[in-house]
Design a protein around this motif. Structure first.
Motif, PDB file in Angstrom:
ATOM      1  N   LEU A  87     -15.826  -6.432 -11.209  1.00 37.78           N
ATOM      2  CA  LEU A  87     -15.033  -7.060 -10.164  1.00 37.78           C
ATOM      3  C   LEU A  87     -15.963  -7.854  -9.257  1.00 37.78           C
ATOM      4  O   LEU A  87     -17.014  -7.355  -8.859  1.00 37.78           O
ATOM      5  CB  LEU A  87     -14.306  -5.973  -9.364  1.00 37.78           C
ATOM      6  CG  LEU A  87     -13.398  -6.377  -8.220  1.00 37.78           C
ATOM      7  CD1 LEU A  87     -12.181  -7.137  -8.725  1.00 37.78           C
ATOM      8  CD2 LEU A  87     -12.956  -5.124  -7.454  1.00 37.78           C
ATOM      9  N   GLU A  88     -15.573  -9.070  -8.935  1.00 43.12           N
ATOM     10  CA  GLU A  88     -16.427  -9.910  -8.097  1.00 43.12           C
ATOM     11  C   GLU A  88     -16.478  -9.369  -6.674  1.00 43.12           C
ATOM     12  O   GLU A  88     -15.440  -9.163  -6.041  1.00 43.12           O
ATOM     13  CB  GLU A  88     -15.905 -11.339  -8.074  1.00 43.12           C
ATOM     14  CG  GLU A  88     -16.767 -12.293  -7.250  1.00 43.12           C
ATOM     15  CD  GLU A  88     -16.223 -13.710  -7.223  1.00 43.12           C
ATOM     16  OE1 GLU A  88     -16.791 -14.546  -6.491  1.00 43.12           O
ATOM     17  OE2 GLU A  88     -15.229 -13.984  -7.922  1.00 43.12           O
ATOM     18  N   PRO A  89     -17.683  -9.143  -6.135  1.00 41.52           N
ATOM     19  CA  PRO A  89     -17.776  -8.636  -4.768  1.00 41.52           C
ATOM     20  C   PRO A  89     -17.472  -9.725  -3.744  1.00 41.52           C
ATOM     21  O   PRO A  89     -17.659 -10.914  -4.007  1.00 41.52           O
ATOM     22  CB  PRO A  89     -19.235  -8.178  -4.670  1.00 41.52           C
ATOM     23  CG  PRO A  89     -19.967  -9.038  -5.650  1.00 41.52           C
ATOM     24  CD  PRO A  89     -19.005  -9.297  -6.774  1.00 41.52           C
ATOM     25  N   HIS A  90     -17.020  -9.306  -2.568  1.00 40.85           N
ATOM     26  CA  HIS A  90     -16.746 -10.219  -1.459  1.00 40.85           C
ATOM     27  C   HIS A  90     -17.715  -9.917  -0.326  1.00 40.85           C
ATOM     28  O   HIS A  90     -17.893  -8.748   0.045  1.00 40.85           O
ATOM     29  CB  HIS A  90     -15.306 -10.056  -0.965  1.00 40.85           C
ATOM     30  CG  HIS A  90     -14.268 -10.482  -1.954  1.00 40.85           C
ATOM     31  ND1 HIS A  90     -13.017 -10.912  -1.556  1.00 40.85           N
ATOM     32  CD2 HIS A  90     -14.272 -10.552  -3.305  1.00 40.85           C
ATOM     33  CE1 HIS A  90     -12.294 -11.229  -2.629  1.00 40.85           C
ATOM     34  NE2 HIS A  90     -13.036 -11.002  -3.702  1.00 40.85           N
TER      35      HIS A  90
ATOM     36  N   LEU B 283     -16.662  -7.603   2.498  1.00 38.88           N
ATOM     37  CA  LEU B 283     -16.170  -6.274   2.121  1.00 38.88           C
ATOM     38  C   LEU B 283     -17.315  -5.457   1.514  1.00 38.88           C
ATOM     39  O   LEU B 283     -17.431  -5.325   0.303  1.00 38.88           O
ATOM     40  CB  LEU B 283     -15.008  -6.404   1.127  1.00 38.88           C
ATOM     41  CG  LEU B 283     -13.762  -7.123   1.653  1.00 38.88           C
ATOM     42  CD1 LEU B 283     -12.762  -7.369   0.532  1.00 38.88           C
ATOM     43  CD2 LEU B 283     -13.115  -6.318   2.790  1.00 38.88           C
ATOM     44  N   PRO B 284     -18.173  -4.879   2.351  1.00 44.40           N
ATOM     45  CA  PRO B 284     -19.374  -4.211   1.838  1.00 44.40           C
ATOM     46  C   PRO B 284     -19.103  -2.951   1.039  1.00 44.40           C
ATOM     47  O   PRO B 284     -19.961  -2.514   0.270  1.00 44.40           O
ATOM     48  CB  PRO B 284     -20.160  -3.890   3.113  1.00 44.40           C
ATOM     49  CG  PRO B 284     -19.141  -3.842   4.207  1.00 44.40           C
ATOM     50  CD  PRO B 284     -18.131  -4.889   3.835  1.00 44.40           C
ATOM     51  N   ASP B 285     -17.899  -2.361   1.199  1.00 42.03           N
ATOM     52  CA  ASP B 285     -17.587  -1.121   0.481  1.00 42.03           C
ATOM     53  C   ASP B 285     -16.909  -1.360  -0.863  1.00 42.03           C
ATOM     54  O   ASP B 285     -16.484  -0.396  -1.518  1.00 42.03           O
ATOM     55  CB  ASP B 285     -16.694  -0.224   1.343  1.00 42.03           C
ATOM     56  CG  ASP B 285     -17.480   0.531   2.396  1.00 42.03           C
ATOM     57  OD1 ASP B 285     -18.709   0.638   2.267  1.00 42.03           O
ATOM     58  OD2 ASP B 285     -16.849   1.023   3.361  1.00 42.03           O
ATOM     59  N   MET B 286     -16.817  -2.603  -1.306  1.00 40.63           N
ATOM     60  CA  MET B 286     -16.170  -2.865  -2.597  1.00 40.63           C
ATOM     61  C   MET B 286     -16.889  -2.196  -3.754  1.00 40.63           C
ATOM     62  O   MET B 286     -16.293  -1.989  -4.818  1.00 40.63           O
ATOM     63  CB  MET B 286     -16.070  -4.370  -2.860  1.00 40.63           C
ATOM     64  CG  MET B 286     -14.861  -5.017  -2.231  1.00 40.63           C
ATOM     65  SD  MET B 286     -14.628  -6.743  -2.760  1.00 40.63           S
ATOM     66  CE  MET B 286     -13.976  -6.504  -4.416  1.00 40.63           C
ATOM     67  N   VAL B 287     -18.153  -1.863  -3.581  1.00 41.86           N
ATOM     68  CA  VAL B 287     -18.882  -1.154  -4.632  1.00 41.86           C
ATOM     69  C   VAL B 287     -18.171   0.143  -5.009  1.00 41.86           C
ATOM     70  O   VAL B 287     -18.272   0.590  -6.155  1.00 41.86           O
ATOM     71  CB  VAL B 287     -20.334  -0.876  -4.195  1.00 41.86           C
ATOM     72  CG1 VAL B 287     -20.386   0.035  -2.977  1.00 41.86           C
ATOM     73  CG2 VAL B 287     -21.141  -0.265  -5.333  1.00 41.86           C
ATOM     74  N   PHE B 288     -17.410   0.716  -4.079  1.00 43.55           N
ATOM     75  CA  PHE B 288     -16.699   1.964  -4.367  1.00 43.55           C
ATOM     76  C   PHE B 288     -15.354   1.631  -5.017  1.00 43.55           C
ATOM     77  O   PHE B 288     -14.277   1.814  -4.455  1.00 43.55           O
ATOM     78  CB  PHE B 288     -16.557   2.780  -3.088  1.00 43.55           C
ATOM     79  CG  PHE B 288     -17.886   3.117  -2.464  1.00 43.55           C
ATOM     80  CD1 PHE B 288     -18.884   3.723  -3.222  1.00 43.55           C
ATOM     81  CD2 PHE B 288     -18.171   2.794  -1.152  1.00 43.55           C
ATOM     82  CE1 PHE B 288     -20.127   4.029  -2.668  1.00 43.55           C
ATOM     83  CE2 PHE B 288     -19.404   3.102  -0.591  1.00 43.55           C
ATOM     84  CZ  PHE B 288     -20.388   3.719  -1.358  1.00 43.55           C
TER      85      PHE B 288
ATOM     86  N   ARG C 139      -5.668  -5.868  -6.884  1.00 45.84           N
ATOM     87  CA  ARG C 139      -4.405  -6.283  -7.517  1.00 45.84           C
ATOM     88  C   ARG C 139      -4.556  -7.641  -8.179  1.00 45.84           C
ATOM     89  O   ARG C 139      -4.036  -7.862  -9.290  1.00 45.84           O
ATOM     90  CB  ARG C 139      -3.279  -6.323  -6.473  1.00 45.84           C
ATOM     91  CG  ARG C 139      -2.874  -4.961  -5.953  1.00 45.84           C
ATOM     92  CD  ARG C 139      -1.536  -5.023  -5.217  1.00 45.84           C
ATOM     93  NE  ARG C 139      -1.531  -6.004  -4.143  1.00 45.84           N
ATOM     94  CZ  ARG C 139      -1.915  -5.760  -2.892  1.00 45.84           C
ATOM     95  NH1 ARG C 139      -2.351  -4.555  -2.556  1.00 45.84           N
ATOM     96  NH2 ARG C 139      -1.862  -6.701  -1.964  1.00 45.84           N
ATOM     97  N   ALA C 140      -5.267  -8.558  -7.561  1.00 45.12           N
ATOM     98  CA  ALA C 140      -5.477  -9.881  -8.148  1.00 45.12           C
ATOM     99  C   ALA C 140      -6.246  -9.779  -9.456  1.00 45.12           C
ATOM    100  O   ALA C 140      -5.945 -10.492 -10.430  1.00 45.12           O
ATOM    101  CB  ALA C 140      -6.213 -10.782  -7.159  1.00 45.12           C
ATOM    102  N   TRP C 141      -7.243  -8.885  -9.506  1.00 40.37           N
ATOM    103  CA  TRP C 141      -8.015  -8.718 -10.750  1.00 40.37           C
ATOM    104  C   TRP C 141      -7.110  -8.225 -11.869  1.00 40.37           C
ATOM    105  O   TRP C 141      -7.154  -8.743 -12.996  1.00 40.37           O
ATOM    106  CB  TRP C 141      -9.168  -7.751 -10.536  1.00 40.37           C
ATOM    107  CG  TRP C 141     -10.046  -7.642 -11.754  1.00 40.37           C
ATOM    108  CD1 TRP C 141     -11.157  -8.393 -12.036  1.00 40.37           C
ATOM    109  CD2 TRP C 141      -9.859  -6.768 -12.882  1.00 40.37           C
ATOM    110  NE1 TRP C 141     -11.668  -8.033 -13.276  1.00 40.37           N
ATOM    111  CE2 TRP C 141     -10.895  -7.041 -13.805  1.00 40.37           C
ATOM    112  CE3 TRP C 141      -8.920  -5.785 -13.198  1.00 40.37           C
ATOM    113  CZ2 TRP C 141     -11.012  -6.368 -15.025  1.00 40.37           C
ATOM    114  CZ3 TRP C 141      -9.030  -5.116 -14.408  1.00 40.37           C
ATOM    115  CH2 TRP C 141     -10.064  -5.402 -15.309  1.00 40.37           C
TER     116      TRP C 141
END
Length: 274
Positions: free
Chosen positions: A63-66, A69-74, A104-106
């Motif tokens: 998943l591409e990180p934003h 949004l630093p917590d997207m790694v989780f 949801r977009a992914w």
């Protein structure tokens, strides 16, 4: 079941690299903005986990990180997927709210047709654990009890609610791990993370569970991922390695010490695409 022959099954996971990972706020007891994050080390540790999955024969989607949004790694928190149906997340804290839409977009971009945006707060596989027949569902810190009937209605499988009482174990996946999702019997968990009533439910459902001791739970040793044979877990949870081997599992210790600064480890980084 002790000394059983275990069989790994091929899995598909969704992960998000910690390209923008940092700890600038605190939404769980593990997070301390005063402790700096070594970002290159966090990336190396995450890549080691991703590559280990692939070495074991599993598929890892990214998943591409934003940046914001630093917590997207989780990534485990972004959705729960069962039989190709996607129950999206609704985050408890504003700092993570936008992650839900990114997930949801992914899914929609990758061919998933049944993607549901929930009304009630749930944080994906943080608080939903899948067995062969059930959903085990945590509540008490980050997911609404109202998310449980919503998940039951969406997936059409029984949801068993479990109350979390220790803020260190703010999600179910910090206190319980399903070891074999082809059955309804194989888990490991840390009883003091749960209310007395929920402890009684767990003892009734899982009389042969592996029971974690405090040092291993405090190392987030239960924030683990199993493919039915291999169990990837924090390397510091040394007390779980022997019991896992006794049950026929192959424990694989991983170092995710930098990501632990955000309150997550192996499972938090890993959403399973069932």
């Amino acid at each position: 079941m002790r000394n059983a022959a275990r069989r790994a099954t091929e899995r598909r996971y969704l992960m998000c690299p910690p390209t923008h990972f940092k700890v600038t706020y605190s939404i769980n007891p593990w997070m301390d903005p005063a402790k700096p994050v070594d970002l290159p080390l966090a990336l190396a540790q995450w890549e080691d986990l991703r590559d280990r999955y692939r070495d074991l024969g599993h598929t890892v989607e990214e998943l591409e990180p934003h940046r914001e949004l630093p917590d997207m790694v989780f990534a485990a928190n972004g959705a729960t997927v069962v039989e190709g149906r996607v129950l999206g997340a609704r985050f408890a804290h504003s700092e993570r709210t936008a992650e839900a839409a990114a997930h949801r977009a992914w899914f929609r971009a990758n061919g998933y047709e049944d993607v549901y945006e929930p009304e009630h707060i749930n944080e994906g596989e943080g608080d939903f654990a899948v067995t062969a027949s059930w959903l085990l569902a945590g509540r008490g810190f980050r997911s609404s009890p109202l998310s449980h009937p919503e998940a039951q209605e969406f997936f059409g499988r029984p949801v068993i609610g479990l109350d979390l009482v220790d803020p260190r174990y703010y999600h179910l996946d910090t206190a319980l791990c399903v070891l074999d999702d082809s059955t309804d019997t194989e888990v490991m968990y840390y009883p003091p993370a749960f209310s007395k009533g929920s402890q009684a439910v767990l003892a009734r459902l899982f009389p042969d569970a592996i029971i974690a001791e405090e040092p291993d739970a405090a190392a987030l040793g239960l924030n683990a991922v199993s493919d039915g044979r291999h169990v990837l877990l924090p390397q510091a949870a040394v007390g779980l390695f022997g019991p896992l081997r006794e049950r026929g599992y192959e424990p694989i210790g991983m170092d995710l010490s930098e990501l632990l600064k955000g309150g997550g480890s192996v499972k938090c980084c890993t959403q399973e695409l069932r």
